[in-house]
Scaffold this motif. Structure first.
Motif, short mmCIF file in Angstrom:
data_model
loop_
_atom_site.label_atom_id
_atom_site.label_comp_id
_atom_site.label_asym_id
_atom_site.label_seq_id
_atom_site.Cartn_x
_atom_site.Cartn_y
_atom_site.Cartn_z
N ARG A 15 18.61 12.55 3.57
CA ARG A 15 18.77 13.57 2.53
C ARG A 15 20.05 14.37 2.75
N MET A 16 20.41 14.55 4.03
CA MET A 16 21.55 15.37 4.39
C MET A 16 22.75 14.50 4.78
N ILE A 17 23.92 15.11 4.77
CA ILE A 17 25.14 14.42 5.19
C ILE A 17 26.09 15.45 5.79
N LEU A 48 22.86 29.30 1.66
CA LEU A 48 21.69 29.96 2.23
C LEU A 48 20.39 29.55 1.53
N ASP A 49 20.50 28.78 0.45
CA ASP A 49 19.31 28.44 -0.34
C ASP A 49 18.44 27.37 0.31
N ASP A 50 19.02 26.55 1.19
CA ASP A 50 18.29 25.44 1.80
C ASP A 50 18.27 25.65 3.31
N GLN A 51 17.07 25.78 3.90
CA GLN A 51 16.98 26.08 5.33
C GLN A 51 17.45 24.94 6.22
N LEU A 52 17.63 23.74 5.66
CA LEU A 52 18.13 22.62 6.45
C LEU A 52 19.66 22.54 6.46
N THR A 53 20.32 23.32 5.60
CA THR A 53 21.78 23.35 5.59
C THR A 53 22.27 24.00 6.88
N GLY A 54 23.24 23.35 7.53
CA GLY A 54 23.70 23.84 8.82
C GLY A 54 25.21 23.95 8.91
N ILE A 55 25.67 24.89 9.75
CA ILE A 55 27.09 25.05 10.04
C ILE A 55 27.26 24.92 11.55
N GLN A 194 17.93 13.85 12.50
CA GLN A 194 19.22 14.40 12.10
C GLN A 194 19.11 15.07 10.73
N ASP A 195 18.21 14.56 9.91
CA ASP A 195 17.94 15.16 8.60
C ASP A 195 17.26 16.52 8.72
N THR A 196 16.21 16.59 9.53
CA THR A 196 15.35 17.77 9.55
C THR A 196 15.72 18.78 10.63
N GLY A 197 16.23 18.31 11.78
CA GLY A 197 16.51 19.22 12.88
C GLY A 197 15.24 19.73 13.51
N VAL A 198 15.37 20.84 14.26
CA VAL A 198 14.21 21.42 14.94
C VAL A 198 14.37 22.93 15.00
N GLY A 199 13.26 23.65 14.88
CA GLY A 199 13.31 25.10 14.95
C GLY A 199 13.96 25.71 13.72
N THR A 200 14.55 26.89 13.90
CA THR A 200 15.18 27.62 12.80
C THR A 200 16.66 27.87 13.11
N GLY A 201 17.35 28.49 12.14
CA GLY A 201 18.72 28.92 12.38
C GLY A 201 19.80 27.88 12.18
N ARG A 202 19.54 26.87 11.31
CA ARG A 202 20.57 25.84 11.07
C ARG A 202 21.90 26.46 10.64
N ILE A 203 21.81 27.51 9.80
CA ILE A 203 23.03 28.10 9.24
C ILE A 203 23.89 28.73 10.34
N TYR A 204 23.29 28.98 11.51
CA TYR A 204 24.03 29.51 12.66
C TYR A 204 24.28 28.43 13.72
N GLY A 205 24.11 27.18 13.34
CA GLY A 205 24.38 26.08 14.26
C GLY A 205 23.23 25.71 15.17
#
Length: 224
Positions: A15-17, A48-55, A194-205
């Motif tokens: 879903r992510m890239i 900020l709208d999608d919690q899986l979006t990461g920086i 890699q799509d979902t990650g783990v925990g919270t805070g994707r937007i903060y890496g």
């Protein structure tokens, strides 16, 4: 040949890239994740709208791509350093609005250049530089929590190891994180994590899984 076709099909199921931007910046403080995120989301608030979006945080070659913390608390960036955002595939055109703008992170100007997309590498071993955790939990408690969360995604992990606790500043507060490596994943679960990650805070890496530096990252792997 069929293995290559299988991996191409698996990559297309994500879903992510990742979108990687060229940047011009010489140095940054090690603890820059929150300030970098805030500057980018000022320009693209929809991130900020999608919690899986990461920086992803930025790292130089001497920091082992982020695994080693700089003793001087300053990172020297090379021309090969990229700003990488993990976003939904449907937002690729929107995120390219970052191209050719300049942001200031903790007194350091970052010129953002052209971007390229990067599909996930299908590897057996994944690592996350920062996973948010409770300051009072032990390594065993942390790993048990990770195992339970991943089971909710349908992933049963065989091998996992975490690093020592270290701090990360988020919105003026010191948060505790650990690095995390998960090994011996199937191809499907490698893409899924890699799509979902783990925990919270994707937007903060935080909680973003990346390929571990190994032969798998170069040549892929075969199932036993």
């Amino acid at each position: 040949m069929w293995e290559e076709e299988e991996e191409l099909q698996l990559k297309d199921t994500s879903r992510m890239i990742d979108v990687a931007f060229r940047i011009e910046c010489k140095t940054l403080p090690y603890d820059h994740a929150c300030d970098l995120s805030n500057e980018i989301t000022k320009n693209l608030p929809w991130l900020l709208d999608d919690q899986l979006t990461g920086i992803q945080t930025l790292h130089g070659p001497e920091s082992g791509n982020g695994w080693v913390r700089s003793e001087k608390e300053e990172i020297f960036l090379s021309k090969r350093t990229r700003l990488i955002l993990r976003i939904p595939r449907g937002d690729i055109d929107k995120v390219r609005e970052l191209e050719n703008i300049e942001i200031n992170v903790l007194g350091n100007n970052i010129k953002i250049g052209k971007s390229t997309t990067k599909t996930f590498l299908i590897v057996r071993d994944l690592i996350s530089r920062f996973v948010l955790c409770d300051k009072d939990e032990t390594e065993e408690e942390f790993l048990l929590g990770v195992k339970k969360e991943l089971l909710n995604h349908g992933v049963s992990i065989k091998k996992a190891i975490c690093g020592k606790a270290k701090s990360l500043t988020i919105n003026g507060k010191s948060k505790i994180t650990r690095s995390l490596m998960i090994a011996d994943l199937s191809k499907e679960n490698s893409v899924l994590l890699q799509d979902t990650g783990v925990g919270t805070g994707r937007i903060y890496g935080c909680g973003i899984f990346l390929p571990h530096k190994s032969i798998d990252a170069v040549s892929g792997f075969k199932e036993d």
